[in-house]
Design a protein around this motif. Sequence first.
Motif, PDB file in Angstrom:
ATOM      1  N   ILE A   7      35.645  42.981  34.311  1.00  0.00           N
ATOM      2  CA  ILE A   7      36.733  43.708  34.969  1.00  0.00           C
ATOM      3  C   ILE A   7      36.724  45.101  34.363  1.00  0.00           C
ATOM      4  O   ILE A   7      37.112  45.295  33.204  1.00  0.00           O
ATOM      5  N   TYR A  10      41.619  48.280  36.600  1.00  0.00           N
ATOM      6  CA  TYR A  10      42.674  47.598  37.354  1.00  0.00           C
ATOM      7  C   TYR A  10      43.770  48.605  37.635  1.00  0.00           C
ATOM      8  O   TYR A  10      43.889  49.632  36.971  1.00  0.00           O
ATOM      9  N   PHE A  15      41.218  45.789  41.683  1.00  0.00           N
ATOM     10  CA  PHE A  15      40.389  45.685  40.482  1.00  0.00           C
ATOM     11  C   PHE A  15      38.978  46.178  40.782  1.00  0.00           C
ATOM     12  O   PHE A  15      38.466  45.979  41.882  1.00  0.00           O
ATOM     13  N   THR A  94      49.196  41.286  33.784  1.00  0.00           N
ATOM     14  CA  THR A  94      47.865  41.482  34.369  1.00  0.00           C
ATOM     15  C   THR A  94      47.028  42.437  33.525  1.00  0.00           C
ATOM     16  O   THR A  94      45.833  42.213  33.329  1.00  0.00           O
ATOM     17  N   ALA A  98      43.499  41.213  32.097  1.00  0.00           N
ATOM     18  CA  ALA A  98      42.232  41.858  32.498  1.00  0.00           C
ATOM     19  C   ALA A  98      41.399  42.188  31.261  1.00  0.00           C
ATOM     20  O   ALA A  98      40.176  41.973  31.251  1.00  0.00           O
TER      21      ALA A  98
END
Length: 118
Positions: A7, A10, A15, A94, A98
């Motif tokens: 990832i 974001y 993302f 989040t 991530a």
Amino acid sequence: MRQPPSIDAYGDGGFRVSGVWRPGSLLILDDSPQDWPVTALAQLGLGHFAGVIAAGAAVSEFVLLGTGATQALPPREIREALRAARLGLEFMSTEAAARMHNVLASEGRRFATALIAV
């Protein structure tokens, strides 16, 4: 075994996963990123984890859940269903999830990532 996706970024409602922008929320199961139709923790239901539960412990030890802009407790039915399927649950904002995804992937851990877009 596939290389776990990273990832890279974001925010702005999506993302960047291994260099590819993906709008909306994200589920990574068995190292495969896919769209996840959850837009807020309040709408999260057991059906959103059906694929994770069906894959079971052979694919994932636990679920890493990004709950949105802030950390919040997922609904009881989700927690109980994952526990019954012998899957752990780690939940955090989040943003934190991530970052944690990349750390856990670099360690070779087997887990599913479910992130609500912010």
